[in-house]
Design an enzyme around this catalytic site. Structure first.
Site, PDB file in Angstrom:
ATOM      1  N   ARG A  86      38.697  44.457  42.772  1.00 29.53           N
ATOM      2  CA  ARG A  86      38.536  43.129  43.075  1.00 29.53           C
ATOM      3  C   ARG A  86      36.946  42.383  42.411  1.00 29.53           C
ATOM      4  NH1 ARG A  86      36.581  42.389  49.558  1.00 29.53           N
ATOM      5  NH2 ARG A  86      38.715  42.179  50.120  1.00 29.53           N
TER       6      ARG A  86
ATOM      7  N   ARG B 242      33.231  35.717  44.553  1.00 32.10           N
ATOM      8  CA  ARG B 242      32.767  36.278  45.701  1.00 32.10           C
ATOM      9  C   ARG B 242      31.233  37.123  45.265  1.00 32.10           C
ATOM     10  NH1 ARG B 242      35.556  38.250  50.845  1.00 32.10           N
ATOM     11  NH2 ARG B 242      33.699  39.204  51.085  1.00 32.10           N
TER      12      ARG B 242
ATOM     13  N   LYS C  81      42.631  43.015  54.959  1.00 35.05           N
ATOM     14  CA  LYS C  81      42.382  42.290  56.087  1.00 35.05           C
ATOM     15  C   LYS C  81      42.828  40.703  56.085  1.00 35.05           C
ATOM     16  CE  LYS C  81      38.467  43.417  57.577  1.00 35.05           C
ATOM     17  NZ  LYS C  81      37.253  42.643  57.606  1.00 35.05           N
TER      18      LYS C  81
ATOM     19  N   ARG D 112      28.452  46.892  51.935  1.00 36.72           N
ATOM     20  CA  ARG D 112      29.332  46.450  52.879  1.00 36.72           C
ATOM     21  C   ARG D 112      30.148  47.526  53.615  1.00 36.72           C
ATOM     22  NH1 ARG D 112      33.079  43.052  50.903  1.00 36.72           N
ATOM     23  NH2 ARG D 112      33.437  41.766  52.710  1.00 36.72           N
TER      24      ARG D 112
ATOM     25  N   ARG E 106      32.075  42.314  64.745  1.00 28.85           N
ATOM     26  CA  ARG E 106      31.528  42.878  63.632  1.00 28.85           C
ATOM     27  C   ARG E 106      30.660  44.083  64.213  1.00 28.85           C
ATOM     28  NH1 ARG E 106      33.535  40.475  58.541  1.00 28.85           N
ATOM     29  NH2 ARG E 106      32.577  41.139  56.931  1.00 28.85           N
TER      30      ARG E 106
HETATM   31  P1  AMP Z   1      33.921  38.566  54.938  1.00 29.25           P
HETATM   32  O1  AMP Z   1      34.525  37.607  54.100  1.00 29.25           O
HETATM   33  O2  AMP Z   1      34.719  39.066  56.524  1.00 29.25           O
HETATM   34  O3  AMP Z   1      33.864  40.031  54.482  1.00 29.25           O
HETATM   35  O4  AMP Z   1      32.390  38.461  55.399  1.00 29.25           O
HETATM   36  C1  AMP Z   1      31.415  38.217  54.244  1.00 29.25           C
HETATM   37  C2  AMP Z   1      30.074  38.220  54.750  1.00 29.25           C
HETATM   38  O5  AMP Z   1      29.918  37.229  55.854  1.00 29.25           O
HETATM   39  C3  AMP Z   1      29.633  39.743  55.373  1.00 29.25           C
HETATM   40  O6  AMP Z   1      29.247  40.710  54.472  1.00 29.25           O
HETATM   41  C4  AMP Z   1      28.622  39.253  56.181  1.00 29.25           C
HETATM   42  O7  AMP Z   1      27.426  38.989  55.715  1.00 29.25           O
HETATM   43  C5  AMP Z   1      29.058  38.033  56.837  1.00 29.25           C
HETATM   44  N1  AMP Z   1      29.890  37.874  58.121  1.00 29.25           N
HETATM   45  C6  AMP Z   1      31.075  37.706  58.224  1.00 29.25           C
HETATM   46  N2  AMP Z   1      31.468  37.760  59.550  1.00 29.25           N
HETATM   47  C7  AMP Z   1      30.534  38.338  60.033  1.00 29.25           C
HETATM   48  C8  AMP Z   1      29.998  38.730  61.488  1.00 29.25           C
HETATM   49  N3  AMP Z   1      31.292  38.773  62.401  1.00 29.25           N
HETATM   50  N4  AMP Z   1      29.043  39.053  61.748  1.00 29.25           N
HETATM   51  C9  AMP Z   1      28.075  39.306  61.197  1.00 29.25           C
HETATM   52  N5  AMP Z   1      28.183  38.845  59.773  1.00 29.25           N
HETATM   53  C10 AMP Z   1      29.290  38.474  59.319  1.00 29.25           C
END
Ligand code: AMP
Length: 195
Positions: free
Chosen positions: A134, A141, A20, A152, A95
């Site tokens: 990854r 990260r 993504k 996740r 999300r």
């Molecule tokens: P990502 O980089 O999009 O995978 O996001 C990393 C982390 O940020 C996730 O595992 C959540 O802890 C938090 N996060 C990102 N976007 C959201 C969202 N829309 N709602 C809630 N938590 C989020």
């Protein structure tokens, strides 16, 4: 002035490991619209040690979702910025179904509904393999270790997959295969959003 009727307001959906983030950056660049990643925004806040960062760090580290109101506030503020007037691509938001409903309400209020919703489809076995690699690659990260990755993925199936259904019920989802090279997937996404 840009013709707002041709502006793209895109959401890209898909499980962790679907590619993504990579596709989001490329397609936003190609369409000439703002790329908005809530995950990136919150990682930056954690790094900066801001009030928001302190609030969300525990959630990010454990792979849980940050509370809806925190993320919705962040998005409301972000999409009102000037670089979003010609369109935007949301990566990692919404999300939860609650976030999706809030987004619909927010955009309806300004008469600028979403124009495209892309769902990147990748089989679970491939996802697990990509996430494992990854983790080994040292992405930097804090949520890229095996336990947090599994968490996740579980959070995705429980809380985020229903978002896809929310948009499917509204007939808005274009399914795009996330298999193949980055360029191959990019061409498919590009065709789906007509950029
Ligand atoms: P990502 O980089 O999009 O995978 O996001 C990393 C982390 O940020 C996730 O595992 C959540 O802890 C938090 N996060 C990102 N976007 C959201 C969202 N829309 N709602 C809630 N938590 C989020």
């Amino acid at each position: 002035m840009a013709d707002s009727s041709t502006n793209k307001r895109i959401v890209i959906l898909g499980p962790p490991g679907a590619g993504k983030g990579t596709q989001a950056v490329k397609i936003a660049g190609r369409c000439g619209i703002a790329h908005i990643s809530t995950g990136e925004m919150m990682r930056a806040a954690v790094k900066a040690g801001s009030e928001l960062g302190l609030k969300v760090k525990g959630y990010l580290d454990s792979g849980s979702l940050v509370p809806d109101e925190v993320v919705v506030d962040l998005i409301r503020e972000r999409i009102s910025q000037s670089d979003c007037t010609n369109g935007f691509l949301l990566d990692g938001f919404p999300r939860t179904v609650e976030q999706a409903r809030s987004l619909t309400a927010l955009l309806d209020k300004v008469n600028q509904p979403l124009t495209h919703i892309i769902d990147l489809i990748v089989p679970e076995q491939v996802l697990l393999e990509r996430i494992r690699k990854r983790g080994e690659g040292g992405s930097g990260r804090s949520d890229d270790n095996a336990d947090v990755s599994a968490k996740r993925l579980q959070v995705y199936w429980e809380q985020t997959a229903p978002v896809t259904q929310y948009y499917k019920d509204r007939g808005m989802v274009s399914e795009v295969s996330g298999l193949g090279t980055i360029e191959e997937v990019h061409e498919r996404v590009s065709a789906a959003v007509s950029c």
